[in-house]
Structure formats: C-alpha cells, structure tokens
Write a protein that holds these residues in place. Structure first.
Motif, mmCIF file in Angstrom:
data_model
loop_
_atom_site.group_PDB
_atom_site.id
_atom_site.type_symbol
_atom_site.label_atom_id
_atom_site.label_comp_id
_atom_site.label_asym_id
_atom_site.label_seq_id
_atom_site.Cartn_x
_atom_site.Cartn_y
_atom_site.Cartn_z
ATOM 1 N N LYS A 142 0.818 -1.208 0.000
ATOM 2 C CA LYS A 142 0.000 0.000 0.000
ATOM 3 C C LYS A 142 0.852 1.259 0.000
ATOM 4 C CE LYS A 142 -2.380 -1.304 3.654
ATOM 5 N NZ LYS A 142 -1.884 -2.677 3.801
ATOM 6 N N THR A 143 2.062 1.153 0.590
ATOM 7 C CA THR A 143 2.914 2.341 0.651
ATOM 8 C C THR A 143 3.191 2.902 -0.746
ATOM 9 O OG1 THR A 143 3.932 1.372 2.597
ATOM 10 C CG2 THR A 143 5.058 3.248 1.622
ATOM 11 N N MET A 144 3.283 2.016 -1.726
ATOM 12 C CA MET A 144 3.537 2.485 -3.091
ATOM 13 C C MET A 144 2.375 3.336 -3.606
ATOM 14 S SD MET A 144 6.428 1.873 -4.120
ATOM 15 C CE MET A 144 7.567 1.407 -2.829
ATOM 16 N N VAL B 63 -4.310 8.985 5.341
ATOM 17 C CA VAL B 63 -4.187 8.399 6.671
ATOM 18 C C VAL B 63 -3.862 6.920 6.502
ATOM 19 C CG1 VAL B 63 -5.393 7.851 8.817
ATOM 20 C CG2 VAL B 63 -5.816 10.032 7.693
ATOM 21 N N ASP B 64 -2.713 6.509 7.031
ATOM 22 C CA ASP B 64 -2.322 5.105 6.928
ATOM 23 C C ASP B 64 -2.857 4.356 8.139
ATOM 24 O OD1 ASP B 64 -1.210 2.902 5.782
ATOM 25 O OD2 ASP B 64 0.852 3.331 6.395
ATOM 26 N N GLU B 65 -3.122 3.065 7.960
ATOM 27 C CA GLU B 65 -3.653 2.235 9.059
ATOM 28 C C GLU B 65 -4.796 2.983 9.738
ATOM 29 O OE1 GLU B 65 -2.170 -0.806 10.040
ATOM 30 O OE2 GLU B 65 -0.648 -0.706 8.481
ATOM 31 N N GLN B 66 -5.755 3.374 8.946
ATOM 32 C CA GLN B 66 -6.791 4.297 9.415
ATOM 33 C C GLN B 66 -7.595 3.761 10.599
ATOM 34 O OE1 GLN B 66 -10.437 4.115 8.597
ATOM 35 N NE2 GLN B 66 -10.214 1.983 8.004
HETATM 36 MG MG MG Z 1 1.592 -0.058 5.400
#
Ligand code: MG
Ligand code: ADP
Length: 594
Positions: A252-254, A333-336
């Motif tokens: 997902k970071t990409m 927002v990551d890991e929401q």
């Molecule tokens: Mg991640």
C-alpha cells in the motif's frame, strides 16, 4: 399520522424500507376453521350450551354447528366480563388451541373474537401494537414501496407479510426477496449519507519518472489502484474520498507514494498511527520519491526537515496539534482503523477551505469481505488490493502442549539462522479465567533458556523503544497483541500465538502477517488446548485476508471468540454477507439506477 416521527425515532427507523423490513413476528388468523387439527389454534362459530362454576373457574360447553360437535372450555382467569359474555344461548366466534380430553374436544381459555376472516400481524417492538399497526398502515403501501425502487414481486411479498389475506402469503414468502430488500435498503441509506464536496485542487503530477525509478515492477493491482486514485485526484469538482484496503505487505505504501507524486508540486500530508510507522514511511518516501520533492517528518517532540516548506509532510497524530500546518491538497491516513473517527475527520477539516475539501485517501490493513466492500462503497469509494508483491511462504500449524518439544527445536533453529521469534500471550498478568499462561508467567522460562529475550505489551510506555531494540538485537520477543501495529520486522520468521482459539480470525491474520514479510520461509504456530477447533483448522488453509474475513463471517456464531474482532457493525437479519454476493451485486446495480 402525527406521532409518526417519534415512532420512527423510537424504533430507530431511518427509512421507509426500515419500516417495511420490520416483519411481523407472528400473526393472529381469525379465518373460520374448516377442519379440526388437534394441537392447533382454531377459530369456530360456537353457541353456549351450559355454563358452570367450578372452584372459581368457569366451565363452558359450546356447540359447534359447523362440525355438529360439542366442545368444552375451561376459563381459568375469570372476570365479571366473562360471566356477562358467555350466557347460555349466546353465539360467539371463539378462538384457542384445540385438544382432546376424554373423547371431547376441548379449548381452554377460549377467547371470543369480534371479527372473523382476518389475519392480523403482531409486531415484536417496544411500542404499542396499535401504534405500530397504524404506522405500517399509513406508510407501507404498494405505491410507497414502488417509489422506493422495489419491483412487483418485492412489493407483493412485503405487502403480503404486512397485510396478509391468506395463510399462504405468510408461510411461503420468498426469503431471497427480504435479503434483497435488506441489502438494497442498506446501500440506499449509505448512499444517502454520502456527501461530496468540490476539491481544493485538481492534482495531476507526472508518474512515469517515479515508476521508472522504483527497484521493482508494481503489481497489476497496485497499478490498478494507482489508476483509480489518479482518476480521483485529477478532478476538482469532487474531492476524492477513497478507502484502500489491502493485507499487510500488499504494498500500500507504493500507492501512498504515487499519490504524493501526483499531488506534487502541490502539498500532501500523511498521518500514521505510531512514530515507528511514521519513521518507516519517511524512510521509504526518501528512498523512492523524486529528489526534487521536499519531505518532512513531524512527531511529538521531534521533527525532521522543515514541514512549513515541505511538499510531503509525514507525521503522527502530532500533526493535529500543529497550528501552523500548511494547507495540503491531498490528505492521507495510513492504518486508518488505528485512529478515531474524530481524529481522521480533524485532519481533513484542518485542510478544508470553506466548501472545498482536500482529496482524502485512507489506507486499511483490515480486509473485509467483498460483499461488505461492495456495500461500503456507496458511502466511500473502496479499492481492494488482494494480492501481495511476492508470495509469502508461511506454514501454519495448530499445536498443543504435546508439541512443545518440537516447537522449541524449531525456535532454536530459526534463531541459529539469525531469524527472530515472536510469542504472543493472551494477557500480561496471571488470570484464573484463562487456561493459558500469561506474559508474566511465561517470561521466566524463555529468559532462562534463551538470550536476547525482549518483552513488551499494550500498556508498556516503552513499547516502541523495545520494538526498535528488538528489531536490531533481539532473538525472541514476548508480547501481547500490541504487535498488531504495522511495524516491519524483516527477520521475523516464527510466531507462536498462545490460546489462539480465543482470538478472531482477523486478529490471527494480523499477527501472522508479522512473519515472512520479505519472503523468508516462516511459521505460524497456533497454540491451543483445543486442537480440534474448526475455525483454527480453516485458518491454516488460507493466507488471503479477504478469504479470512469471509471465514470470520461464516464462524460468526461459533461463540468462542473473546477479542470481539469479528465484525459486528454489519448485522443483517436475512442477508448473509458470506454467501449472498450475488444478491448484493444485484442490489448495488439497482441502487445505481435509481
Ligand atoms: Mg503499510
Ligand atoms: P503494506 O503497507 O501494504 O503492509 P508495504 O507497502 O509496506 O505493505 O510493502 C511491503 C513490502 O513490499 C515493502 O518492503 C515494499 O518495499 C515491498 N513492495 C511493495 N511493492 C512491491 C512490488 N511491486 N514488488 C516488490 N516488492 C514490493
């Protein structure tokens, strides 16, 4: 109807279809019986022949002209009203359960009914029977149901359940219809809640150089999601509102980085739930993003780079307290799921400008069943990443006490190869309620037998520091489920989950996702006192978070899950999200067309 609004509120009904779906729990049928079936409720025409008092009870002998038979009835709760009502010679319609006693027909506690030939629905709700009935009569009509978007068959099924004219209608209705209406209603409500705003800006930065600079090829799914995001971001009439769901390690970071590239030269902001994760994201951004992009890190008490000048600001919730945080056109927002709804909304609100809002992307590592994603997407666009860039090689085994010696061998083996081991305990302190060791009870054993044992848990103030040190120097980490946090421990190849059957499959999946992140051969041991547990068995057979979400639904009622991770927000009465994908997709199509 003047009290309708209050009733809707009291019954927690939001839509007309909510009311239509309040199906009667039973019916009172006053159709005169044509035959007598013992043990069942009947309605008869009857004439009183004899009345006698027996110890305060009333015994009535009826004549049933239809059947030319006698029937005796005992009334146990007798009031003056009964004496007045059942006088010799009077004629009635009586109702009750018919039985046989010493060769006579018997109907104890017979009720006199005024009208016959009616099937009256009974609703099991906290409001008065008559109120709910008039509410239904007022709002549920063929016309109103049609106007809600239902077809002939759906309308007639619902009308048949609320206003039945034959027993047939209430016994042989099509359950599929109710499933459909339930799905359709749910999605319509979600769609009604969706609010779109114009975007602050259209974003369409060049992606090709970024792709070319990556050390690997993006997977098809990563590319597809980036494309979806690109379509979102290039609009300015509508701010993006998208949830990207993918298993841990699905890359997902990409997507996050690609979105920041598309935003550039406009600013973007990314919020992560822990400083460890923020640091990792910052490292990756620095590694992969074009050098022209200025990246800053904002954490409590510690910054890196100048966030006032940065093109891409990465941070923890510390971002929410920066009053001089620059306006960004893209918020992520990551890991929401690690944030509260308020925190998530706040970051977006901080960037908003009157009616214009930033493009907003959220990332989640909690897979949900496809059916649920389909429904959810009425409220917020949803993208799924169901595959991982490289196949993980994880063997999952259910083990018990008797397998402990083998387990110890495997652990030594992994450590000898400079790999790391994680052991997850159900609790920190001893408890009589759980038939497993706690972290405190277990640690002595490991610390005696092994070197470089690290310990942390959810309430541990130093947990991030411990995790950091363990990553560099540790062999064994003892923890509770805190390790769910999205930290990457690339050398972690073996995880033991103590009392695994007590956890929901989603949690087990998150935990298992910690090992083999870089493709190293890995093991997941589910330690349990009940090796026959089917849920655990099925868990060993799949590694797809989306499959597991489906299994979680399937085992929803198995009752042994104590961590409460099984999705409970989406409870349907008729619809089964694990099985009714077809119904959900048909309903979705219908919602689209209204
Ligand atoms: Mg991640
Ligand atoms: P997630 O955030 O979805 O849990 P990450 O974005 O952290 O996953 O990715 C996991 C690992 O996979 C990282 O080390 C990342 O660099 C790597 N990765 C991502 N995409 C690819 C790809 N297409 N090919 C190879 N490795 C990839």
């Amino acid at each position: 109807m003047k009290e309708a609004k209050a009733l809707f509120q009291k019954l927690k009904l939001i839509s007309l279809l909510d009311l239509a779906l309040l199906i009667p729990s039973s019916y009172n049928n006053t159709t005169l019986s044509k035959e007598i079936i013992l043990g069942e409720v009947h309605t008869f025409e009857a004439e009183v022949k004899e009345v006698s008092n027996i110890n305060g009870k009333l015994r009535i002998l009826f004549w049933l002209p239809t059947f030319s038979q006698r029937l005796s009835s005992m009334l146990f709760r007798v009031t003056p009203y009964h004496h007045q009502l059942f006088t010799v010679g009077s004629k009635h319609y009586i109702q009750g359960k018919v039985e046989e006693y010493k060769g006579y027909l018997q109907m104890n506690q017979a009720k006199s009914v005024k009208r016959i030939g009616e099937i009256t629905p009974k609703y099991a709700t906290p409001v008065k029977e008559s109120s709910i009935r008039s509410l239904v009569e007022c709002y549920i009509t063929e016309r109103s149901l049609k106007d809600e978007g239902l077809n002939e068959k759906e309308v007639s099924t619902l009308m048949g359940l609320h206003f039945p004219t034959s027993q047939q209608q209430i016994e042989n209705y099509d359950r599929e219809v109710l499933k459909f209406v339930e799905a359709f209603n749910h999605m319509k409500k979600l769609r009604g809640k969706r609010e779109d705003f114009p975007a602050l800006e259209a974003l369409n930065g060049e992606l090709i150089p970024f792709f070319k600079g990556l050390p690997f090829q993006l997977t098809k799914e990563q590319q597809a999601v980036i494309y979806e995001v690109q379509q979102d971001l290039k609009r300015d009439d509508k701010a993006a509102k998208r949830l990207i769901i993918g298993d841990v390690g699905s890359g997902k970071t990409m997507v996050i980085l690609a979105a920041a590239v598309m935003a550039y030269p406009k600013k973007s902001i990314l919020m992560a739930p822990t400083s460890l994760l923020a640091i990792q994201l910052h490292e990756e951004a620095t590694k992969h993003l074009p050098k022209s992009m200025n990246i800053a890190l904002v954490m409590q008490g510690k910054n890196e780079g100048d966030y006032l000048e940065a093109d891409f600001i990465i941070g923890t919730h510390a971002l929410l307290y920066k009053e001089d945080l620059p306006k960004a056109s893209l918020v992520m927002v990551d890991e929401q799921h690690r944030f509260g709804t308020k925190q998530r909304a706040l970051l977006e609100a901080m960037m908003a400008n009157e009616e214009k809002k930033p493009h907003y992307l959220q990332f989640s590592a909690t897979p949900i069943p496809r059916t649920q994603a389909m429904m959810q997407s009425e409220l917020i666009d949803v993208s799924l990443i169901t595959s991982t860039p490289f196949e993980k090689d994880i063997t999952t085994r259910v083990i018990g006490k008797e397998n402990f010696p083998e387990l110890l061998e495997d652990i030594k083996n992994e450590i000898a190869q400079e790999h790391q081991v994680l052991i997850v305990y159900p609790l920190v302190e001893e408890s009589t309620e759980i038939p497993y060791q706690s972290l405190d009870e277990g640690r002595g054993f490991w610390e005696k037998k092994f070197d470089n044992v690290y310990v942390t848990h959810g309430k541990d103030k130093n947990k991030e520091k411990v995790l950091h040190e363990f990553r560099e120097k540790g062999d064994i980490l003892l923890a509770t489920t805190v390790v769910e946090v999205g930290i990457s421990l690339p050398r972690l190849t073996l995880i033991v989950i103590v009392g695994a059957e007590r956890l929901g499959l989603a949690t087990l999946h998150q935990l298992r996702g910690r090992v083999g992140r870089l493709g190293l051969k890995s093991w997941c041991y589910l330690f349990t006192n009940n090796k026959k547990n089917n849920r655990l068995k099925s868990f060993t057979q799949t590694e797809s978070g989306f499959e597991i979400a489906k299994l979680d639904l399937k085992f929803r009622n198995s009752g042994d899950i104590l961590d409460g991770t099984i999705q409970s927000g989406m409870q349907f009465k008729w619809l089964n999200l694990a099985e009714d994908e077809h119904i959900v997709s048909v309903a979705k199509e219908r919602v689209k067309n209204i």
